[in-house]
Design a protein around this motif. Structure first.
Motif, PDB file in Angstrom:
ATOM      1  N   MET A   1      34.890  34.583  42.994  1.00 20.50           N
ATOM      2  CA  MET A   1      36.301  34.970  42.801  1.00 20.50           C
ATOM      3  C   MET A   1      37.148  34.492  43.963  1.00 20.50           C
ATOM      4  SD  MET A   1      36.530  38.786  41.424  1.00 20.50           S
ATOM      5  CE  MET A   1      36.345  39.189  39.717  1.00 20.50           C
ATOM      6  N   SER A   2      38.267  33.940  43.681  1.00 26.05           N
ATOM      7  CA  SER A   2      39.149  33.553  44.786  1.00 26.05           C
ATOM      8  C   SER A   2      39.979  34.765  45.172  1.00 26.05           C
ATOM      9  CB  SER A   2      40.070  32.417  44.340  1.00 26.05           C
ATOM     10  OG  SER A   2      41.048  32.944  43.471  1.00 26.05           O
ATOM     11  N   GLU A   3      40.408  34.784  46.389  1.00 29.95           N
ATOM     12  CA  GLU A   3      41.153  35.945  46.855  1.00 29.95           C
ATOM     13  C   GLU A   3      42.647  35.739  46.711  1.00 29.95           C
ATOM     14  OE1 GLU A   3      38.299  38.051  50.063  1.00 29.95           O
ATOM     15  OE2 GLU A   3      40.022  36.927  50.784  1.00 29.95           O
ATOM     16  N   THR A   4      43.378  36.808  46.555  1.00 31.60           N
ATOM     17  CA  THR A   4      44.829  36.690  46.578  1.00 31.60           C
ATOM     18  C   THR A   4      45.241  36.488  48.023  1.00 31.60           C
ATOM     19  OG1 THR A   4      45.231  39.000  47.034  1.00 31.60           O
ATOM     20  CG2 THR A   4      45.018  38.399  44.727  1.00 31.60           C
ATOM     21  N   ALA A   5      46.467  36.040  48.199  1.00 31.52           N
ATOM     22  CA  ALA A   5      46.943  35.787  49.554  1.00 31.52           C
ATOM     23  C   ALA A   5      46.942  37.073  50.376  1.00 31.52           C
ATOM     24  CB  ALA A   5      48.338  35.204  49.509  1.00 31.52           C
ATOM     25  N   ASN A   6      46.975  38.190  49.675  1.00 30.94           N
ATOM     26  CA  ASN A   6      47.010  39.473  50.377  1.00 30.94           C
ATOM     27  C   ASN A   6      45.686  39.867  50.975  1.00 30.94           C
ATOM     28  OD1 ASN A   6      49.608  40.416  50.200  1.00 30.94           O
ATOM     29  ND2 ASN A   6      49.312  40.648  48.004  1.00 30.94           N
ATOM     30  N   ALA A   7      44.651  39.396  50.317  1.00 32.98           N
ATOM     31  CA  ALA A   7      43.339  39.864  50.708  1.00 32.98           C
ATOM     32  C   ALA A   7      42.840  39.130  51.954  1.00 32.98           C
ATOM     33  CB  ALA A   7      42.371  39.698  49.539  1.00 32.98           C
ATOM     34  N   LYS A   8      43.697  39.017  52.935  1.00 33.01           N
ATOM     35  CA  LYS A   8      43.310  38.428  54.217  1.00 33.01           C
ATOM     36  C   LYS A   8      42.291  39.339  54.865  1.00 33.01           C
ATOM     37  CE  LYS A   8      47.837  36.819  55.543  1.00 33.01           C
ATOM     38  NZ  LYS A   8      48.902  37.299  56.400  1.00 33.01           N
ATOM     39  N   ASP A   9      41.537  38.789  55.734  1.00 31.29           N
ATOM     40  CA  ASP A   9      40.607  39.615  56.485  1.00 31.29           C
ATOM     41  C   ASP A   9      41.405  40.600  57.319  1.00 31.29           C
ATOM     42  OD1 ASP A   9      37.986  38.913  58.899  1.00 31.29           O
ATOM     43  OD2 ASP A   9      38.693  40.759  57.994  1.00 31.29           O
TER      44      ASP A   9
ATOM     45  N   LYS B   1      55.757  40.476  33.596  1.00 29.20           N
ATOM     46  CA  LYS B   1      54.788  39.977  32.631  1.00 29.20           C
ATOM     47  C   LYS B   1      53.463  39.673  33.308  1.00 29.20           C
ATOM     48  CE  LYS B   1      54.426  36.640  28.861  1.00 29.20           C
ATOM     49  NZ  LYS B   1      54.958  35.388  28.326  1.00 29.20           N
ATOM     50  N   ILE B   2      52.391  40.224  32.729  1.00 32.38           N
ATOM     51  CA  ILE B   2      51.042  39.901  33.203  1.00 32.38           C
ATOM     52  C   ILE B   2      50.404  39.013  32.146  1.00 32.38           C
ATOM     53  CG2 ILE B   2      48.775  40.833  33.823  1.00 32.38           C
ATOM     54  CD1 ILE B   2      50.113  43.421  34.604  1.00 32.38           C
ATOM     55  N   THR B   3      49.869  37.868  32.590  1.00 32.20           N
ATOM     56  CA  THR B   3      49.313  36.913  31.639  1.00 32.20           C
ATOM     57  C   THR B   3      47.866  36.576  31.981  1.00 32.20           C
ATOM     58  OG1 THR B   3      51.533  35.949  31.631  1.00 32.20           O
ATOM     59  CG2 THR B   3      49.827  34.732  30.456  1.00 32.20           C
ATOM     60  N   ASN B   4      46.983  36.779  31.014  1.00 28.68           N
ATOM     61  CA  ASN B   4      45.564  36.388  31.107  1.00 28.68           C
ATOM     62  C   ASN B   4      44.915  36.735  32.443  1.00 28.68           C
ATOM     63  OD1 ASN B   4      46.045  35.224  28.594  1.00 28.68           O
ATOM     64  ND2 ASN B   4      46.521  33.232  29.505  1.00 28.68           N
ATOM     65  N   LEU B   5      45.100  37.975  32.874  1.00 25.00           N
ATOM     66  CA  LEU B   5      44.670  38.358  34.210  1.00 25.00           C
ATOM     67  C   LEU B   5      43.204  38.804  34.247  1.00 25.00           C
ATOM     68  CD1 LEU B   5      46.166  38.838  37.048  1.00 25.00           C
ATOM     69  CD2 LEU B   5      45.983  41.252  36.443  1.00 25.00           C
ATOM     70  N   ASP B   6      42.430  38.169  35.157  1.00 24.25           N
ATOM     71  CA  ASP B   6      41.086  38.654  35.480  1.00 24.25           C
ATOM     72  C   ASP B   6      41.144  39.175  36.908  1.00 24.25           C
ATOM     73  OD1 ASP B   6      40.327  37.658  33.080  1.00 24.25           O
ATOM     74  OD2 ASP B   6      38.920  36.145  33.859  1.00 24.25           O
ATOM     75  N   ALA B   7      40.665  40.383  37.126  1.00 24.20           N
ATOM     76  CA  ALA B   7      40.711  40.934  38.475  1.00 24.20           C
ATOM     77  C   ALA B   7      39.631  41.982  38.666  1.00 24.20           C
ATOM     78  CB  ALA B   7      42.085  41.545  38.761  1.00 24.20           C
ATOM     79  N   GLY B   8      39.325  42.267  39.938  1.00 23.89           N
ATOM     80  CA  GLY B   8      38.307  43.277  40.226  1.00 23.89           C
ATOM     81  C   GLY B   8      38.143  43.489  41.713  1.00 23.89           C
ATOM     82  N   THR B   9      37.041  44.131  42.081  1.00 23.27           N
ATOM     83  CA  THR B   9      36.728  44.299  43.493  1.00 23.27           C
ATOM     84  C   THR B   9      35.402  43.613  43.761  1.00 23.27           C
ATOM     85  OG1 THR B   9      35.620  46.358  42.985  1.00 23.27           O
ATOM     86  CG2 THR B   9      37.869  46.546  43.794  1.00 23.27           C
ATOM     87  N   GLY B  10      35.331  42.958  44.917  1.00 23.00           N
ATOM     88  CA  GLY B  10      34.092  42.256  45.263  1.00 23.00           C
ATOM     89  C   GLY B  10      33.703  41.319  44.142  1.00 23.00           C
ATOM     90  N   ASP B  11      32.468  41.451  43.670  1.00 17.63           N
ATOM     91  CA  ASP B  11      32.006  40.580  42.594  1.00 17.63           C
ATOM     92  C   ASP B  11      32.158  41.236  41.226  1.00 17.63           C
ATOM     93  OD1 ASP B  11      31.318  38.531  44.263  1.00 17.63           O
ATOM     94  OD2 ASP B  11      29.293  39.326  44.634  1.00 17.63           O
ATOM     95  N   LYS B  12      32.715  42.436  41.245  1.00 17.28           N
ATOM     96  CA  LYS B  12      32.792  43.186  39.994  1.00 17.28           C
ATOM     97  C   LYS B  12      34.135  42.947  39.305  1.00 17.28           C
ATOM     98  CE  LYS B  12      32.086  47.832  38.271  1.00 17.28           C
ATOM     99  NZ  LYS B  12      32.517  49.166  38.610  1.00 17.28           N
ATOM    100  N   GLN B  13      34.075  42.305  38.143  1.00 17.12           N
ATOM    101  CA  GLN B  13      35.301  42.069  37.399  1.00 17.12           C
ATOM    102  C   GLN B  13      35.636  43.308  36.579  1.00 17.12           C
ATOM    103  OE1 GLN B  13      35.608  38.308  35.353  1.00 17.12           O
ATOM    104  NE2 GLN B  13      37.141  39.151  33.958  1.00 17.12           N
ATOM    105  N   ILE B  14      36.881  43.782  36.732  1.00 16.94           N
ATOM    106  CA  ILE B  14      37.261  45.014  36.032  1.00 16.94           C
ATOM    107  C   ILE B  14      38.289  44.729  34.933  1.00 16.94           C
ATOM    108  CG2 ILE B  14      38.209  47.339  36.280  1.00 16.94           C
ATOM    109  CD1 ILE B  14      37.121  47.187  39.243  1.00 16.94           C
TER     110      ILE B  14
END
Lengths: 489, 249
Positions: A1-9, B5-18
């Motif tokens: 997963m790529s990080e958003t610009a916000n997710a800086k260290d 507007k949110i379009t085709n968004l994939d997001a999560g924490t760490g490696d976990k896609q939520i």
């Protein structure tokens, strides 16, 4: 997963935030008159002669010096630094002036300009009568004392200790070394031998000082040690609030500051001693900065005497300092409120000693430390209930706030009780600025810098509220500045 | 481009896609409600919209006021007028509610190019808004959320919202664990602010809140995406039938 610009260290971001440039790092070109480098009996005689001191004071210095030669530099504190070469320090450096200035008009304009840059507008303060009386100590010599006349009307003596030696020798002789004997510790002993100037305060019986008295200390010359000595005597039923501020120019060498503050508080008198210490802390890699090895102690000699220490420590490469109270008089009160902020490679080992001797004595200790970068902060405290301290009580709380993952904070409280009726209470907490706190503030529109500053100032509030208003504003600003990133400066 | 507007968004924490392939559009003046079972990604959604760095976006985009906001830090999104009423507001010891309101208000004014509000005007505005929500002066002096009850925290979140007057307010389960009185306060805050230029996104478990705030659109969210949308009657239907039946219907 790529990080958003916000997710800086976030750690990295915090590290950047706490690397602030020092804002008082200029030095001023003034001719100064120095003793030859190093210390020996001749240098001490030179200093004493320069100051036209009486024989007893020279003897005091020499006794201290001879004792110092038998002492070893202490290394029990949680600080580390390369060996100090005590022969590579100038022990006396005075700005060259033809005669002692009689008024501000006669003070070197360069010097006044410097105090302006330090935010100590002497002229303004004199004009704004009633704000504070200021004694400014540059390198080793007291430069000017404002408001002397107004204070004299009340019978208050506020002058440099050199002047006090000349004009009030009996008071100085009686109290000098009475709270911090020259044998006390290595640095205090060196100070006793080599002290060059400092402030002297005497508040007569029943007098409340009509204004806050303050001293600004400043090290200007290179390779100069500063060994000032402050002596405050509050006679029966008197009151004084005393402020001390310190800065030093930015140099890549380490400079030694070994001061002594002695306070004597008589029956029912009260002394409030506030410090905002902002000595140059060294650069972000830990080069340069002031070694601040200071002995501060007050004696509550009489009944119901009260001594309150408030300190905000943001500067110095190393701080080694334990403002203490000896609560000898029955019902006397000691207080210690401290904020110590360390960033980059700063090291602070600070705390207090409350020695309960008299009956019904009470003490309060609130110590807060904020550690960032690779810094180290230790609270070291001693609460001692002596055999006769019937019903004495102490309450201590130490809170540590950590910023980032590379700093360290220690709490080392020592409690000794030799009286069954005495009560001691101690609480300690350690917390971190959480990502949740930062995000919450950012969601309300605050930058992460502003958020950290707000959270830190909230953390310090309990201590800051004990500072006089004017000083509290300065201290709050200083803490924010110390946490700012280089881009802001 | 769109207002929000949110379009085709994939997001999560760490490696976990939520959130996966999540889509949502909200127009100015609309009130939307998202309902769904626990662990379905509702809080992830609100955090991602507001830029919480704990969450990562791997695909898609979020537009607000014709601008892609995914590259903006949280404070800039707030400065554009996005407000999040937190499910679990954090505490800040030593910082009073009043002080915090001052910093937040002035930070947001700075984004709009406005001077900081002077102390008397700020004080007046805070007191006015606090009064309307039944918040006492004493409470304004307390440290932010330190020792506050659940209801008190939500009142203070609501007060912040009415002070900051956001263009787009997201309320993340602001109704959970509230008694009726506190619930009414939250609803009052929203209803006072409602305007043709201002939108709301309410995240909720129950239709309780929706009896006080009438939504234009109700979405049902399951496993990281919206599975059904409808008008306010959908909330009632959900309450009666439960998620399982509704989703399979």
């Amino acid at each position: 997963m790529s990080e958003t610009a916000n997710a800086k260290d976030i750690e990295k971001q915090l590290e950047e935030l706490t690397q602030s440039p020092y804002k008082y790092g200029f030095s001023v070109d003034m001719e100064s008159e120095s003793a030859p480098i190093g210390i020996n009996e001749n240098i001490i005689r030179f200093i004493s002669a320069k100051k036209n001191e009486p024989e007893w004071l020279l003897e005091f210095r020499l006794k201290a010096y001879r004792h110092w030669l038998t002492m070893k530099e202490p290394h029990w504190a949680k600080v580390s630094y390369p060996p100090i070469d005590y022969q590579d320090i100038y022990y006396y450096s005075a700005p060259k002036t033809k005669n002692a200035p009689k008024s501000l008009d006669e003070v070197d304009p360069e010097l006044l300009k410097m105090y302006d840059r330090l935010g100590v507008p002497l002229r303004e303060r004199e004009a704004l009568a009633g704000v504070a009386a200021v004694d400014a100590v540059l390198d080793s010599v007291s430069v000017t004392t404002t408001f002397k006349e107004k204070l004299a009307k009340e019978g208050i003596i506020f002058c440099s200790i050199s002047e006090a030696v000349q004009n009030h020798p009996d008071l100085v002789k009686k109290y000098l070394g009475s709270v911090v004997p020259y044998t006390d510790n290595f640095f205090a002993c060196l100070n006793s031998a080599a002290f060059s100037d400092g402030s002297f305060v005497y508040i007569p019986k029943g007098v409340r000082s009509p204004m806050e008295l303050s001293t600004y200390f400043r090290i200007n010359a290179m390779r100069t040690g500063q060994f000032e000595r402050t002596l405050i005597i509050a006679d029966e039923d008197s009151y004084v609030s005393y402020l001390e501020g310190c800065t030093a120019p930015q140099r890549d060498e380490n400079q030694l500051h070994a001061a002594i503050v002695e306070i004597v508080v008589m029956d029912r008198a009260e002394v409030k001693y506030s410090t905002v210490q902002n000595w140059y802390p060294g650069d972000k890699d830990g080069n340069g900065g002031i070694y601040n090895f200071v002995t501060k102690r007050g004696l509550c000699a009489g009944e119901k005497a009260k001594l309150s220490w408030t300190q905000v420590e943001t500067g110095s490469a190393i701080t080694w300092k334990y403002p203490s109270c000896i609560l000898k008089g029955d019902n006397s009160v000691g207080e210690f409120y401290s904020v110590a902020l360390t960033a980059n490679h700063q090291q602070a080992d600070t705390g207090t000693k409350m020695i309960h001797v008299g009956k019904n004595t009470s003490s309060t200790i609130i110590a807060k430390s904020i550690s960032a970068g690779k810094s180290l902060s230790a609270y070291r405290g001693l609460v001692k209930m002596s055999k006769n301290a019937e019903n004495a009580q102490n309450f201590s709380r130490c809170d540590n706030l950590l910023i980032g993952n590379e700093c360290k904070a220690y709490t080392i409280p020592v409690m000794e009780s030799f009286n069954k009726t005495a009560r001691i209470g101690h609480e300690a907490t350690t917390s971190k600025i959480s990502e949740e706190q930062l995000f919450y503030c950012q969601q309300r529109g605050l930058s992460s810098e502003a958020a950290i500053s707000l959270i830190v100032n909230g953390f310090c509030k309990e201590v800051m509220q004990h500072l006089p208003m004017e000083f509290a504003v300065e201290a709050t600003r200083l803490i924010s500045v110390s946490l700012e990133g280089p881009s802001v400066g | 481009m769109a207002w929000f507007k949110i379009t085709n968004l994939d997001a999560g924490t760490g490696d976990k896609q939520i959130l996966s392939d999540f889509n949502l559009e909200i127009k100015p003046g609309e009130v939307h409600a998202i309902m769904g079972p626990n662990g379905t990604g509702k809080s992830t959604l609100t955090n991602v919209i507001c830029g919480n760095p704990k969450y990562t976006v791997s695909k898609g985009n979020i537009e607000f006021k014709d601008k892609d906001i995914l590259s903006l830090p949280p404070e800039e999104r707030a400065g554009m007028g996005i407000f999040l009423g937190f499910q679990n507001p954090i505490d800040i010891p030593g910082v009073s509610v009043m002080t915090f309101l001052k910093y937040a208000t002035n930070a947001q004014r700075a984004f709009k190019g406005l001077e900081p509000l002077d102390a008397p005007s700020l004080l007046k505005k805070v007191k006015l808004r606090a009064q309307a929500l039944g918040i006492s002066d004493a409470m304004l002096k307390r440290y932010l959320n330190v020792g506050f009850s659940g209801g008190e925290k939500k009142r203070i979140e609501t007060l912040q919202m009415t002070m900051l007057e956001p263009d787009f307010a997201i309320l993340d389960e602001m109704d959970s664990g509230l008694d009726i009185d506190a619930l009414k306060v939250v609803a009052e805050g929203v209803n006072v602010l409602k305007s043709p230029e201002r939108s709301f996104l309410l995240i909720t478990h129950y239709d309780r809140l929706l009896t006080y705030i009438e939504p234009d659109v109700v979405h049902i969210m399951v496993a990281g995406k919206i599975v059904r949308s409808g008008d306010k009657s959908l909330a009632k239907e959900l309450e009666e039938k439960g998620y399982a039946e509704l989703i399979n219907a």
